[in-house]
Scaffold this motif. Structure first.
Motif, short mmCIF file in Angstrom:
data_model
loop_
_atom_site.label_atom_id
_atom_site.label_comp_id
_atom_site.label_asym_id
_atom_site.label_seq_id
_atom_site.Cartn_x
_atom_site.Cartn_y
_atom_site.Cartn_z
N ARG A 167 -1.24 4.24 -8.43
CA ARG A 167 -2.32 5.13 -8.00
C ARG A 167 -2.60 6.19 -9.06
O ARG A 167 -3.74 6.55 -9.29
N ASP A 168 -1.57 6.70 -9.75
CA ASP A 168 -1.75 7.72 -10.77
C ASP A 168 -1.92 7.11 -12.15
O ASP A 168 -1.86 7.80 -13.15
N HIS A 203 2.63 -3.86 3.54
CA HIS A 203 1.48 -3.60 4.40
C HIS A 203 1.17 -4.86 5.22
O HIS A 203 0.24 -5.61 4.91
N THR A 250 0.86 -1.18 0.00
CA THR A 250 0.00 0.00 0.00
C THR A 250 0.89 1.23 0.00
O THR A 250 1.80 1.34 0.82
N ASP A 251 0.63 2.12 -0.92
CA ASP A 251 1.44 3.34 -1.06
C ASP A 251 2.93 3.02 -1.19
O ASP A 251 3.78 3.71 -0.61
N GLY A 252 3.24 1.95 -1.89
CA GLY A 252 4.63 1.59 -2.15
C GLY A 252 5.35 0.95 -0.97
O GLY A 252 6.55 0.75 -1.01
N ARG A 253 4.61 0.59 0.09
CA ARG A 253 5.24 0.00 1.28
C ARG A 253 4.59 -1.33 1.62
O ARG A 253 3.39 -1.52 1.39
#
Length: 97
Positions: free
Chosen positions: A78-79, A48, A43-46
């Motif tokens: 995400r983008d 999780h 999640t968000d590059g980390r």
């Protein structure tokens, strides 16, 4: 973990399959308990995972050869394209167009 696996799957049992060495068959059985693939949430590059969770890479043989790790990523940035984007495979199935 290794201590417990060795209690459950002792290496000195009279296994019938030992073509690759005496630790080969116990290694197969131990691998069945732990599996050979894993889904890891990012999640968000980390990574999780929970506070006390982690990832173990286990080798059950004493004289193992080289191993390879294969990583397959599923998802989109995400983008990245949205379901309505012309780049998305879902765009052709969108009924609002």
């Amino acid at each position: 973990m290794e201590t417990m696996l060795n209690k459950i799957v002792p290496e000195n049992l009279p296994y019938k399959h030992c073509a690759e060495g005496p630790d080969d068959m116990p290694a197969h059985v131990k691998a069945c308990f732990l599996g050979s693939s894993l889904t890891v949430p990012i999640t968000d590059g980390r990574l999780h995972v929970g506070t006390w969770q982690g990832i173990w890479l286990c080798e059950h043989r004493d004289e193992a050869g080289a191993r390879k790790l294969v990583v397959t990523l599923n998802g989109c940035p995400r983008d990245g394209p949205t379901p309505n984007s012309p780049l998305s495979p879902l765009a052709s199935t969108n009924s609002s167009r």
